[in-house]
Design a protein around this motif. Structure first.
Motif, PDB file in Angstrom:
ATOM      1  N   THR A  13       7.204   1.485  12.985  1.00 55.31           N
ATOM      2  CA  THR A  13       6.037   1.830  13.806  1.00 55.31           C
ATOM      3  C   THR A  13       4.803   1.071  13.334  1.00 55.31           C
ATOM      4  O   THR A  13       3.919   0.753  14.130  1.00 55.31           O
ATOM      5  CB  THR A  13       5.791   3.358  13.794  1.00 55.31           C
ATOM      6  N   ASP A  14       4.741   0.768  12.053  1.00 56.84           N
ATOM      7  CA  ASP A  14       3.565   0.078  11.519  1.00 56.84           C
ATOM      8  C   ASP A  14       3.485  -1.391  11.943  1.00 56.84           C
ATOM      9  O   ASP A  14       2.507  -2.069  11.609  1.00 56.84           O
ATOM     10  CB  ASP A  14       3.540   0.169   9.980  1.00 56.84           C
ATOM     11  N   LYS A  41       0.834  -1.212   0.000  1.00 51.88           N
ATOM     12  CA  LYS A  41       0.000   0.000   0.000  1.00 51.88           C
ATOM     13  C   LYS A  41       0.863   1.254   0.000  1.00 51.88           C
ATOM     14  O   LYS A  41       0.654   2.166  -0.799  1.00 51.88           O
ATOM     15  CB  LYS A  41      -0.895  -0.003   1.249  1.00 51.88           C
ATOM     16  N   ASN A  42       1.849   1.290   0.901  1.00 51.70           N
ATOM     17  CA  ASN A  42       2.607   2.529   1.075  1.00 51.70           C
ATOM     18  C   ASN A  42       3.571   2.821  -0.071  1.00 51.70           C
ATOM     19  O   ASN A  42       4.123   3.914  -0.142  1.00 51.70           O
ATOM     20  CB  ASN A  42       3.351   2.518   2.411  1.00 51.70           C
ATOM     21  N   ARG A  62       0.044  14.627  13.332  1.00 52.29           N
ATOM     22  CA  ARG A  62       0.573  14.410  11.979  1.00 52.29           C
ATOM     23  C   ARG A  62       0.479  15.644  11.082  1.00 52.29           C
ATOM     24  O   ARG A  62      -0.277  15.679  10.111  1.00 52.29           O
ATOM     25  CB  ARG A  62      -0.135  13.219  11.324  1.00 52.29           C
ATOM     26  N   PRO A  63       1.244  16.659  11.389  1.00 53.64           N
ATOM     27  CA  PRO A  63       1.198  17.872  10.571  1.00 53.64           C
ATOM     28  C   PRO A  63       1.846  17.661   9.202  1.00 53.64           C
ATOM     29  O   PRO A  63       2.446  16.618   8.946  1.00 53.64           O
ATOM     30  CB  PRO A  63       2.009  18.870  11.394  1.00 53.64           C
ATOM     31  N   ILE A  64       1.713  18.665   8.325  1.00 51.81           N
ATOM     32  CA  ILE A  64       2.352  18.567   7.004  1.00 51.81           C
ATOM     33  C   ILE A  64       3.340  19.714   6.796  1.00 51.81           C
ATOM     34  O   ILE A  64       3.702  20.053   5.673  1.00 51.81           O
ATOM     35  CB  ILE A  64       1.313  18.554   5.853  1.00 51.81           C
ATOM     36  N   ASP A  65       3.764  20.319   7.918  1.00 54.29           N
ATOM     37  CA  ASP A  65       4.662  21.474   7.817  1.00 54.29           C
ATOM     38  C   ASP A  65       5.944  21.151   7.035  1.00 54.29           C
ATOM     39  O   ASP A  65       6.435  21.977   6.253  1.00 54.29           O
ATOM     40  CB  ASP A  65       5.008  21.997   9.218  1.00 54.29           C
ATOM     41  N   LEU A  66       6.462  19.949   7.200  1.00 51.68           N
ATOM     42  CA  LEU A  66       7.730  19.616   6.524  1.00 51.68           C
ATOM     43  C   LEU A  66       7.533  19.497   5.013  1.00 51.68           C
ATOM     44  O   LEU A  66       8.412  19.845   4.232  1.00 51.68           O
ATOM     45  CB  LEU A  66       8.317  18.319   7.108  1.00 51.68           C
ATOM     46  N   HIS A  67       6.342  19.008   4.607  1.00 50.42           N
ATOM     47  CA  HIS A  67       6.036  18.957   3.168  1.00 50.42           C
ATOM     48  C   HIS A  67       6.031  20.384   2.603  1.00 50.42           C
ATOM     49  O   HIS A  67       6.607  20.654   1.553  1.00 50.42           O
ATOM     50  CB  HIS A  67       4.637  18.375   2.917  1.00 50.42           C
ATOM     51  N   ARG A  76      -5.071  10.530   4.520  1.00 47.97           N
ATOM     52  CA  ARG A  76      -4.042  11.556   4.714  1.00 47.97           C
ATOM     53  C   ARG A  76      -3.021  11.599   3.582  1.00 47.97           C
ATOM     54  O   ARG A  76      -2.526  12.660   3.219  1.00 47.97           O
ATOM     55  CB  ARG A  76      -3.282  11.246   5.997  1.00 47.97           C
ATOM     56  N   ALA A  77      -2.733  10.410   3.018  1.00 43.67           N
ATOM     57  CA  ALA A  77      -1.692  10.353   1.993  1.00 43.67           C
ATOM     58  C   ALA A  77      -2.069  11.163   0.749  1.00 43.67           C
ATOM     59  O   ALA A  77      -1.236  11.362  -0.138  1.00 43.67           O
ATOM     60  CB  ALA A  77      -1.394   8.897   1.624  1.00 43.67           C
ATOM     61  N   LYS A 119      13.279  16.469  10.616  1.00 44.84           N
ATOM     62  CA  LYS A 119      12.749  15.221  11.167  1.00 44.84           C
ATOM     63  C   LYS A 119      12.572  14.286   9.969  1.00 44.84           C
ATOM     64  O   LYS A 119      12.194  14.743   8.883  1.00 44.84           O
ATOM     65  CB  LYS A 119      11.392  15.529  11.809  1.00 44.84           C
ATOM     66  N   THR A 120      12.854  13.018  10.161  1.00 39.40           N
ATOM     67  CA  THR A 120      12.711  12.093   9.033  1.00 39.40           C
ATOM     68  C   THR A 120      11.237  11.925   8.715  1.00 39.40           C
ATOM     69  O   THR A 120      10.450  11.572   9.583  1.00 39.40           O
ATOM     70  CB  THR A 120      13.305  10.718   9.393  1.00 39.40           C
ATOM     71  N   GLU A 126      13.025   4.474   3.737  1.00 38.22           N
ATOM     72  CA  GLU A 126      12.091   3.353   3.631  1.00 38.22           C
ATOM     73  C   GLU A 126      12.136   2.726   2.230  1.00 38.22           C
ATOM     74  O   GLU A 126      12.304   3.440   1.225  1.00 38.22           O
ATOM     75  CB  GLU A 126      10.656   3.856   3.913  1.00 38.22           C
ATOM     76  N   PHE A 139       5.330   8.226  16.168  1.00 38.83           N
ATOM     77  CA  PHE A 139       4.076   8.961  16.341  1.00 38.83           C
ATOM     78  C   PHE A 139       3.804   9.171  17.828  1.00 38.83           C
ATOM     79  O   PHE A 139       4.181   8.363  18.664  1.00 38.83           O
ATOM     80  CB  PHE A 139       2.910   8.218  15.683  1.00 38.83           C
TER      81      PHE A 139
HETATM   82  C1  UD1 Z   1       4.166   6.994   6.368  1.00 36.84           C
HETATM   83  C2  UD1 Z   1       3.328   5.747   6.187  1.00 36.84           C
HETATM   84  C3  UD1 Z   1       2.824   5.259   7.526  1.00 36.84           C
HETATM   85  C4  UD1 Z   1       3.990   5.076   8.496  1.00 36.84           C
HETATM   86  C5  UD1 Z   1       4.862   6.322   8.556  1.00 36.84           C
HETATM   87  C6  UD1 Z   1       6.124   6.127   9.381  1.00 36.84           C
HETATM   88  C7  UD1 Z   1       2.383   6.007   3.985  1.00 36.84           C
HETATM   89  C8  UD1 Z   1       1.184   6.274   3.159  1.00 36.84           C
HETATM   90  N1  UD1 Z   1       2.219   6.058   5.314  1.00 36.84           N
HETATM   91  O1  UD1 Z   1       3.306   7.980   6.914  1.00 36.84           O
HETATM   92  O2  UD1 Z   1       2.154   4.014   7.334  1.00 36.84           O
HETATM   93  O3  UD1 Z   1       3.489   4.803   9.780  1.00 36.84           O
HETATM   94  O4  UD1 Z   1       5.252   6.718   7.232  1.00 36.84           O
HETATM   95  O5  UD1 Z   1       6.849   5.062   8.901  1.00 36.84           O
HETATM   96  O6  UD1 Z   1       3.447   5.728   3.479  1.00 36.84           O
HETATM   97  N2  UD1 Z   1       5.727  14.928  10.579  1.00 36.84           N
HETATM   98  C9  UD1 Z   1       5.761  16.269  10.880  1.00 36.84           C
HETATM   99  N3  UD1 Z   1       5.579  17.160   9.856  1.00 36.84           N
HETATM  100  C10 UD1 Z   1       5.386  16.741   8.565  1.00 36.84           C
HETATM  101  C11 UD1 Z   1       5.372  15.375   8.278  1.00 36.84           C
HETATM  102  C12 UD1 Z   1       5.551  14.479   9.313  1.00 36.84           C
HETATM  103  O7  UD1 Z   1       5.942  16.666  12.028  1.00 36.84           O
HETATM  104  O8  UD1 Z   1       5.237  17.607   7.687  1.00 36.84           O
HETATM  105  C13 UD1 Z   1       5.919  13.945  11.678  1.00 36.84           C
HETATM  106  C14 UD1 Z   1       4.710  13.032  11.873  1.00 36.84           C
HETATM  107  O9  UD1 Z   1       3.728  13.623  12.671  1.00 36.84           O
HETATM  108  C15 UD1 Z   1       5.353  11.824  12.515  1.00 36.84           C
HETATM  109  C16 UD1 Z   1       6.729  11.764  11.851  1.00 36.84           C
HETATM  110  O10 UD1 Z   1       6.969  13.071  11.324  1.00 36.84           O
HETATM  111  O11 UD1 Z   1       5.507  12.030  13.884  1.00 36.84           O
HETATM  112  C17 UD1 Z   1       6.880  10.753  10.745  1.00 36.84           C
HETATM  113  O12 UD1 Z   1       5.837  10.936   9.819  1.00 36.84           O
HETATM  114  P1  UD1 Z   1       5.991  10.524   8.296  1.00 36.84           P
HETATM  115  O13 UD1 Z   1       7.220   9.712   8.117  1.00 36.84           O
HETATM  116  O14 UD1 Z   1       5.837  11.744   7.466  1.00 36.84           O
HETATM  117  O15 UD1 Z   1       4.734   9.574   8.106  1.00 36.84           O
HETATM  118  P2  UD1 Z   1       3.735   9.528   6.884  1.00 36.84           P
HETATM  119  O16 UD1 Z   1       4.449   9.805   5.617  1.00 36.84           O
HETATM  120  O17 UD1 Z   1       2.504  10.302   7.212  1.00 36.84           O
END
Ligand code: UD1
Length: 421
Positions: free
Chosen positions: A307-308, A22-23, A125-130, A96-97, A164-165, A192, A331
């Motif tokens: 984590t998954d 899926k991911n 789960r913010p998107i600030d890094l994106h 969310r994806a 942050k990764t 990953e 998370f």
């Molecule tokens: C992806 C996976 C999810 C998995 C996760 C970690 C997909 C569709 N989903 O989720 O199954 O559990 O990776 O392996 O592939 N964060 C921020 N700001 C951001 C983005 C992330 O603070 O802009 C934080 C998140 O809240 C979290 C951490 O960074 O605490 C890691 O998140 P991220 O690796 O981005 O997870 P996803 O891509 O959402």
């Protein structure tokens, strides 16, 4: 709303194949927005999240066609000039994806309007890094009325260091950078395997990406990409879940069509607990074991413990001998399965990021429980396999988002699992 009835008592035995990841599929499907024409994907799992992605792509003006019968895992996506650059809230809130359409639309069309994903059960789960990454390539970003409005004449390559990764952030940036002018360097990129699969597809389309799978990825922007054909990599989380399913029942289960190397952290921990696990290039076999030791895990970005798989591993630890300390670092709120596992008789003390699991062999007994998120649902089904009597897991729509026919796969190994409508 569908429920899953799990009746314990059977030891799982046999061979089961892994579906496509899926991911990996989600970002790859969104990457089609980068190239007009027909893209073909094989090994695409049959999942709700894939349907949600297809719905979003259709809403933008793409056509998606799933094969029938033996070809049901083949998905074609026909991309022509988009009719809108807006990913609507009604579609984004389901998954969310969906934010992964931001990078490709911005890179290809210079414009993207994407609803902010809503709150999520596993943390904020913010998107600030994106967004910071898009800004670093020159995009103008505005947040208004619950939407991200992004614009850029032509993205310019640059260096982005993620503080942050982030898996999704790395993917969004990769997809934006392939059509940017000049070179983009991603530092502290997520490693990953799904990122490698995405980069491989982008390269098949003509992108110039090196370093995927390491923490520094270099992308040299190109003018244009051309659609290609790609087989989605196997789902390592599903493979790990099935391996744990065999282990928790004391069974002898071989998981095929997987990439064991992607699960080194899980295999290492299961071996530490006492399980004998054989691996080949694409299979993993867990041998029967009556009792196993409690071991500690700490979740972290790849290649460390995913984590998954934390919730599923916790289910395994509830009936181990000894005390296991499970630390979640990825998370902030990912212990919602704990209360449900406790309803089954598990002895767990949850703190903010740490759960102390006092394992007791044969401790669990069946009860009605509620799934709270995708991986939590899987852990409850696993616990149900060994909880005396029957366990009814409600809200399994979470499971359907990310596991293709889990009940069918478990039944094929001898489990008594039944979906109730
Ligand atoms: C992806 C996976 C999810 C998995 C996760 C970690 C997909 C569709 N989903 O989720 O199954 O559990 O990776 O392996 O592939 N964060 C921020 N700001 C951001 C983005 C992330 O603070 O802009 C934080 C998140 O809240 C979290 C951490 O960074 O605490 C890691 O998140 P991220 O690796 O981005 O997870 P996803 O891509 O959402």
């Amino acid at each position: 709303m569908d429920k899953m009835l799990v009746i314990s008592g059977n030891v799982l035995n046999g061979t089961v194949a892994t579906s496509g990841a899926k991911n990996a599929a989600l970002p790859i499907l969104f990457s089609t927005l980068l190239a007009e024409g027909e893209h073909t994907f094989d090994n695409v799992p049959l999942l709700k999240d894939i349907d949600s992605t297809a719905d979003l792509l259709k809403s933008l003006g793409c056509e998606t066609v799933r094969g029938q019968g033996d070809s049901q895992h083949t998905l074609k996506i026909k991309v022509s000039k988009l009719k809108t650059f807006e990913a609507h809230y009604d579609l984004v809130r389901k998954m969310r994806a969906s934010i992964l359409c931001l990078g490709p639309m911005l890179a290809k069309y210079g414009e993207a309007t994407v609803s902010l994903p809503g709150g999520c059960a596993i943390g904020t789960r913010p998107i600030d890094l994106h967004l910071d990454a898009m800004k670093a390539l020159g995009a103008e970003i505005e947040l208004r009325d619950g939407y991200v409005f992004a614009k850029a004449k032509k993205l310019q390559g640059g260096t982005v260091l993620f503080e942050k990764t982030t898996v999704g952030g790395t993917e969004n940036l990769l997809m934006a950078a392939v059509l940017a002018s000049g070179v983009t360097t991603i530092e502290n990129a997520a490693k990953e395997p799904e990122i490698v699969d995405l980069a491989n597809y982008l390269n098949k389309m003509g992108a110039k990406i090196v370093g995927q799978g390491t923490s520094v990825i270099k992308i040299t922007g190109v003018e244009k990409l051309t659609p290609a054909r790609h087989s989605i990599m196997p789902d390592r989380i599903e493979a790990g879940t099935l391996l744990i399913a065999g282990a928790i029942t004391g069974g002898d289960v071989t998981v095929t069509k997987c990439q064991p190397h992607d699960l080194d952290a899980l295999i290492m921990k299961m071996r530490e607990a006492g399980f004998k696990i054989d691996i080949t290039e694409d299979t993993m076999r867990v041998h029967p074991l009556k009792t196993w030791k409690a071991v500690d895990i700490i979740t972290a970005p790849h290649p460390l413990f995913p984590t998954d798989l934390q919730a599923q591993f916790m289910a395994l630890m509830t009936i181990a001998e000894g005390t296991s300390v499970i630390t979640e670092t990825v998370f902030e709120n990912r212990f919602m399965h704990v209360n449900e596992l406790m309803r089954l008789g598990a002895d767990i003390t949850p703190k903010t990021q740490v759960a102390v699991v006092r394992g007791k062999p044969k401790a669990l007994s069946g009860a009605p429980v509620m799934a709270t998120d995708l991986r939590a649902s899987a852990s409850l089904v696993l616990a149900g396999l060994v909880a005396k009597g029957s366990t009814e897991v409600s809200r399994i729509y979470h499971l359907d988002r990310g596991y293709e026919n889990l009940e069918g796969k478990l039944v094929s190994l001898g489990a008594q699992v039944q979906r109730m409508h």
